[in-house]
Design an enzyme around this catalytic site. Sequence first.
Site, short mmCIF file in Angstrom:
data_model
loop_
_atom_site.label_atom_id
_atom_site.label_comp_id
_atom_site.label_asym_id
_atom_site.label_seq_id
_atom_site.Cartn_x
_atom_site.Cartn_y
_atom_site.Cartn_z
N ASP A 232 0.92 -1.03 0.20
CA ASP A 232 -0.04 0.51 0.09
C ASP A 232 1.05 1.25 0.50
OD1 ASP A 232 -2.27 0.88 -0.04
OD2 ASP A 232 -2.55 1.50 2.07
N SER A 256 -7.67 4.87 -0.27
CA SER A 256 -7.93 3.18 -0.58
C SER A 256 -9.15 3.14 -0.81
CB SER A 256 -6.48 2.34 0.35
OG SER A 256 -5.57 2.67 0.51
N GLN A 306 -5.84 -2.74 -6.17
CA GLN A 306 -6.28 -1.52 -5.79
C GLN A 306 -7.03 -0.31 -6.94
OE1 GLN A 306 -4.53 1.90 -3.14
NE2 GLN A 306 -4.22 0.36 -1.86
#
Length: 314
Positions: A232, A256, A306
């Site tokens: 991430d 996110s 993502q």
Amino acid sequence: MTEAARAAAADPAGQHSDEPVPTTPDGAACGQPVLDRLVALLDLERIEENIFRGVSPAESPTRVFGGQVAGQALVAAGRTVPAERKVHSLHAYFIRGGDPSIPIVYEVDRIRDGRSFTTRRVVAVQRGKAIFSLSASFQLPEQGLDHAVTMPEVPDPLTLPPFHELVAKYQDRLNVFARLPRPIDVRYVTEPAWVSRETGPRAAHNQVWMKADGRLPDDELLHVCLLAYASDMTLLDSVLARHGVYWGTDKVIGASLDHAMWFHRPFRADDWFLYDCESPNASGARGLATGRFFSRDGRLVATVVQEGLLRVIP
């Protein structure tokens, strides 16, 4: 989780410890002590059979880092699965921003225990509300078909400048990110977005070498959780780089939304791995990013997708 481990997890920079903590030339804590505190951060406290509790570092942004809550949730799931079953995929949603000043409770639902596969669902809760949910699947190792894409040709990580050299000219705009403790050593292959936005051309890929900044225990689940944590860190940068904007240097509001990972082959997170990211689409104030992790010897070890919320204010 011991009191000492909880204290270390809550104090990743070691500012309240007698143990000397190395720092980079720009003053960010790094090295084995900082990595050890990240490991402690992932060592959740078991409250009940299927309930765990985690904390956040003392030095945190205003919201809990997404990679942290994903890594901790995966630890919680793994603690309810036999060790011989290895995680092969996770799918997660970021529901609310987490508050780093209070603990996070992880509730594990034992969805299925089959002959080959085990499925777990984890919900992270603060103040009685879900902030994150994760589904993870574990499998007994099996033999089968085997192929993979080839790793891009990139320079060796040790020939690339360390992170502190790249941010040196941009401290006034990137100080929030640049001064946080660095348990992960990051070496950029492509120019970072805060540089390419001014110099161009804008690369289609965002490529970095990464490794845990120290040595990790021989715990396979821990290495997978460290990779989930690192996944991430630079993924949405591949979206921003296409448009020449970046956190801190421009008015970007981002978060996110969801995150998926597939783990293909064994690896060590304290060895160098290449994170090759690109963005196939951005629309509707959302950006989609995909990433592939390669070991230093060229093996594809994981794939990531993502979608993030990205609002750029003129």
